[in-house]
Design a protein around this motif. Structure first.
Motif, PDB file in Angstrom:
ATOM      1  N   MET A  86       0.880  -1.253   0.312  1.00  0.00           N
ATOM      2  CA  MET A  86      -0.053   0.104   0.013  1.00  0.00           C
ATOM      3  C   MET A  86       0.988   0.837   0.368  1.00  0.00           C
ATOM      4  N   ARG A  87       0.701   2.049  -0.782  1.00  0.00           N
ATOM      5  CA  ARG A  87       0.788   3.826  -0.525  1.00  0.00           C
ATOM      6  C   ARG A  87       0.015   4.580  -0.172  1.00  0.00           C
ATOM      7  N   SER A  88       0.463   5.648   0.656  1.00  0.00           N
ATOM      8  CA  SER A  88      -0.855   6.547   0.520  1.00  0.00           C
ATOM      9  C   SER A  88      -0.613   7.477   0.104  1.00  0.00           C
ATOM     10  N   SER A 117       1.085   2.597   4.844  1.00  0.00           N
ATOM     11  CA  SER A 117       0.316   2.058   4.961  1.00  0.00           C
ATOM     12  C   SER A 117      -0.181   1.395   6.816  1.00  0.00           C
ATOM     13  N   GLU A 118       0.893  -0.102   5.971  1.00  0.00           N
ATOM     14  CA  GLU A 118       0.883  -1.210   6.663  1.00  0.00           C
ATOM     15  C   GLU A 118       1.513  -0.932   8.230  1.00  0.00           C
ATOM     16  N   SER A 119       2.838  -0.039   8.301  1.00  0.00           N
ATOM     17  CA  SER A 119       2.805   0.452   9.510  1.00  0.00           C
ATOM     18  C   SER A 119       3.101   1.705  10.425  1.00  0.00           C
ATOM     19  N   ILE A 159       5.363   0.977 -10.914  1.00  0.00           N
ATOM     20  CA  ILE A 159       6.213  -0.070 -10.473  1.00  0.00           C
ATOM     21  C   ILE A 159       6.026  -1.363  -9.561  1.00  0.00           C
ATOM     22  N   HIS A 160       5.915  -0.324  -8.307  1.00  0.00           N
ATOM     23  CA  HIS A 160       6.021  -1.325  -6.906  1.00  0.00           C
ATOM     24  C   HIS A 160       4.475  -1.401  -7.016  1.00  0.00           C
ATOM     25  N   GLU A 161       3.672  -1.134  -6.833  1.00  0.00           N
ATOM     26  CA  GLU A 161       1.801  -1.367  -6.482  1.00  0.00           C
ATOM     27  C   GLU A 161       1.960  -2.464  -7.823  1.00  0.00           C
ATOM     28  N   SER A 162       1.674  -2.248  -9.310  1.00  0.00           N
ATOM     29  CA  SER A 162       1.637  -3.601  -9.548  1.00  0.00           C
ATOM     30  C   SER A 162       2.342  -5.206  -9.666  1.00  0.00           C
ATOM     31  N   ALA A 163       3.949  -4.448  -9.334  1.00  0.00           N
ATOM     32  CA  ALA A 163       4.333  -6.051  -8.953  1.00  0.00           C
ATOM     33  C   ALA A 163       3.492  -6.603  -7.652  1.00  0.00           C
ATOM     34  N   HIS A 164       3.108  -6.497  -6.623  1.00  0.00           N
ATOM     35  CA  HIS A 164       1.999  -6.284  -6.108  1.00  0.00           C
ATOM     36  C   HIS A 164       1.302  -7.605  -6.637  1.00  0.00           C
ATOM     37  N   GLU A 165       1.327  -7.768  -7.793  1.00  0.00           N
ATOM     38  CA  GLU A 165       0.032  -8.385  -8.865  1.00  0.00           C
ATOM     39  C   GLU A 165       0.423 -10.209  -8.420  1.00  0.00           C
ATOM     40  N   HIS A 174       4.781  -9.544   0.683  1.00  0.00           N
ATOM     41  CA  HIS A 174       4.703  -9.009   0.133  1.00  0.00           C
ATOM     42  C   HIS A 174       5.547  -7.538  -0.215  1.00  0.00           C
ATOM     43  N   GLU A 175       5.978  -7.890   0.513  1.00  0.00           N
ATOM     44  CA  GLU A 175       6.510  -6.041   0.749  1.00  0.00           C
ATOM     45  C   GLU A 175       8.340  -5.754   0.081  1.00  0.00           C
ATOM     46  N   ALA A 176       9.328  -7.463   0.513  1.00  0.00           N
ATOM     47  CA  ALA A 176      10.221  -7.174   0.276  1.00  0.00           C
ATOM     48  C   ALA A 176      10.459  -7.821  -1.481  1.00  0.00           C
ATOM     49  N   GLN A 224      10.492  -4.176   7.069  1.00  0.00           N
ATOM     50  CA  GLN A 224      10.159  -5.682   5.632  1.00  0.00           C
ATOM     51  C   GLN A 224      10.278  -5.094   3.921  1.00  0.00           C
ATOM     52  N   TYR A 225      10.654  -3.938   3.251  1.00  0.00           N
ATOM     53  CA  TYR A 225      10.663  -2.953   2.365  1.00  0.00           C
ATOM     54  C   TYR A 225      12.384  -3.607   1.982  1.00  0.00           C
ATOM     55  N   PHE A 226      12.621  -2.645   2.405  1.00  0.00           N
ATOM     56  CA  PHE A 226      13.681  -2.698   2.463  1.00  0.00           C
ATOM     57  C   PHE A 226      15.494  -3.370   2.894  1.00  0.00           C
TER      58      PHE A 226
HETATM   59 ZN    ZN Z   1       3.829  -2.391  -0.905  1.00  0.00          ZN
END
Ligand code: ZN
Length: 572
Positions: free
Chosen positions: A1-3, A36-38, A358-364, A381-383, A433-435
């Motif tokens: 998720m992105r805000s 949003s996650e954190s 790019i990022h949100e579509s990667a989640h597909e 999901h995020e890593a 978890q992302y970076f």
């Molecule tokens: Zn994400």
């Protein structure tokens, strides 16, 4: 998720700067806007969130929503039909969700969820009203007779009310677009889909497919997930938009996007691409959204076909930065490259592409197709989505730039607590978890040390688990089995501990010699690493006990390939 929406600067900027000022160091301001996650602001009222100083203490509502208790375990979701009416003037939602499920055990009770700010009008099994008991956001539904294991049942859950805005994204918000027209959107990953509709609000179990019917005033457009089946004029000033989702879907991915959208379309091979934006943004979108094809080409190269072909791929403009709503990715990145106009990784590469596309579509692929079975395991999901940003860079501009991009994320890492959080309590894992997660995957590539093995490994890993809900242990077991290596201590060190491994180097015990070992929390931690000088690396195999090697290099000359392995180095 992105805000976050910087679109309407008048009301957005004060919030942005407030967050940047109060909650995070300056270099992490963007990151604050990003998650949003954190997200402390997304937490239910009353929840204590020490920001990344440790897991928060879950409320009773979160315990109920996070646990996979007996009244969830006893059934398996098959299908939802969310059939609602949204009244923009009254800011009111009403309707029903038809929930079809198979009982896995005999029982007379199941657990569903609906935020207690919304009203349960009735719950029917056929024509029989069912009793129910509400406990914070949970609705326990009781049946007059035993439901039998193996049998399929369907109930109609009627509800209504005004969804209260919750968190930074609002859950469900009734906003106006810049021209003052209705703009109603949803974004509820952290808070749960039950902030606006009744469902089994957890991550482990998904319906196999879904229908979404949304009645709205005639002049408006609703974009939800899946394929548009049709529109029906209801004759009372409202039109019902019917969408069909042909695949399993996370509850939090289910979306409403109601506004004065204009539509344009394209295709990528046989895959329909549909784009919905505000009329004023049409020209910009037609340019910027061309990147969707470049995204699809890159990710299909590494992982295989876009997961939701029958549903098509959509980008939908929203008043926040973005969200991975399945097959209807929410987009609010200003129609510019970078992230909200910024060089996200800070190394001059982010500005070549639209971060949100790019990022949100990667989640597909990772998040929507492969889903973590518990939010504690959300790095799945995020890593991976973050690592896929690096893959996108590599596909288009080569490995050197990809490595540079991923290493550009290092300053965002906080290292305050482990990535893997507590299961069963609706955890909000740390932003690491992302970076840190992406840099762990990049490290694994160096450990495998053979791209001819690495690329098929990634491809087959995705293919093996697609459309499934998995845990960290599944990932580790797969990588161990298919590399023939014991990667468990490496995964554990990065996911279950706060600190990354540190390579201890001791020079000068004898001339031309260096001693080395890992300092790590995992007792049997062992990981090969490249040392020496760039262009003349040598792989050594440190463990947690001292070994030694001869080197002509001095302490200052002796380097470690820290861009390929995310490790600390301590030279003494
Ligand atoms: Zn994400």
């Amino acid at each position: 998720m992105r805000s976050f929406n910087l679109r309407h600067l008048a009301w957005m900027l004060p919030v942005f700067f407030l967050l940047a000022t109060l909650r995070l160091p300056a270099q992490n301001a963007q990151q604050a806007a990003d998650k949003s996650e954190s997200n402390a602001a997304a937490a239910p009222k009353g929840r204590v969130i020490p920001r990344d100083e440790g897991p928060s203490i879950p409320t009773r509502a979160e315990m109920l929503r996070g646990a996979y208790g007996p009244f969830r375990l006893n059934n398996d979701l098959l299908y939802y039909h969310l059939d609602i009416r949204v009244d923009p003037d009254q800011e009111w939602i009403s309707g029903k969700n038809t929930i079809r499920f198979r009982m896995l055990k005999d029982g007379t009770r199941i657990q569903l969820d609906l935020r207690d700010t919304l009203h349960v009008d009735k719950i029917l099994l056929g024509t029989t009203p069912l009793k129910f008991e509400r406990d914070t956001g949970t609705v326990f539904v009781d049946f007059p007779e035993v439901l039998h294991a193996g049998q399929v049942y369907s109930i109609d859950f009627y509800y209504s009310g005004h969804p209260v805005e919750i968190g930074r994204f609002g859950g469900m918000t009734f906003k106006k677009d810049p021209a003052g027209r209705v703009w109603i959107t949803t974004a509820c990953e952290g808070d749960g889909a039950s902030v606006w509709w009744p469902n089994k609000d957890q991550w482990r179990d998904e319906v196999q497919n879904m229908d979404i019917s949304v009645a709205i005033p005639n002049r408006l457009v609703d974009v939800s997930n899946g394929k548009l089946v049709g529109k029906t004029d209801l004759g009372d000033g409202y039109t019902r938009w019917d969408w069909h989702v042909s695949y399993p879907i996370n509850n939090y991915d289910v979306a409403l996007n109601i506004g004065n959208y204009v539509h344009f379309s394209d295709h990528y091979g046989d895959l329909p691409l549909d784009f919905y934006v505000l009329p004023e943004d049409l020209a910009k979108a037609k340019v910027q959204f061309a990147q969707a094809k470049e995204m699809l080409e890159a990710f299909e190269h590494y992982f295989g076909a876009y997961p939701f072909e029958k549903d098509g791929y959509k980008l939908v403009e929203v008043p926040y930065a973005g969200m991975e709503h399945q097959s209807a990715v929410a987009y609010g990145n200003l129609f510019e490259n970078g992230y909200l106009g910024r060089d996200w990784a800070g190394v001059g590469i982010s500005t070549r592409f639209d971060f949100i596309i790019i990022h949100e579509s990667a989640h597909e692929w990772f998040g929507n197709s492969i889903t973590a079975a518990d939010s504690a395991d959300m790095w799945i999901h995020e890593a991976w989505a973050t690592y896929m940003e690096g893959l996108y860079v590599e596909y288009r501009w080569g490995k050197d730039d990809a490595i540079k991009y991923l290493n550009g994320l290092k300053p965002k890492i906080q290292d305050v607590r482990p990535i893997l959080d507590e299961r069963g309590v609706r955890a909000e894992p740390t932003e690491d978890q992302y970076f840190k997660g992406a840099l762990m995957i990049n490290t694994l590539r160096s450990v495998v040390n053979d791209d001819a093995k690495w690329w098929p490994l990634l491809h087959d890993f995705y293919q093996h688990f697609k459309y499934q809900n998995i845990m960290t242990d599944d990932v580790v077991a797969y990588f161990n089995e298919h590399t023939g290596m014991n990667l468990t201590p490496i995964f554990n060190q990065y996911l279950r501990h706060r600190r990354i491994p540190r390579l201890e180097l001791l020079f000068g015990e004898a001339p031309g010699m260096v001693m080395y070992k890992w300092r790590a929390d995992e007792e049997d931690f062992a990981m090969p690493v490249r040392v020496g000088t760039p262009g003349n690396w040598q792989i050594i195999h440190p463990t947690t006990t001292w070994q030694w090697m001869q080197t002509p290099l001095t302490k200052d000359e002796f380097e470690v390939a820290t861009d390929l392995y995310y490790v600390e180095v301590n030279k003494q």
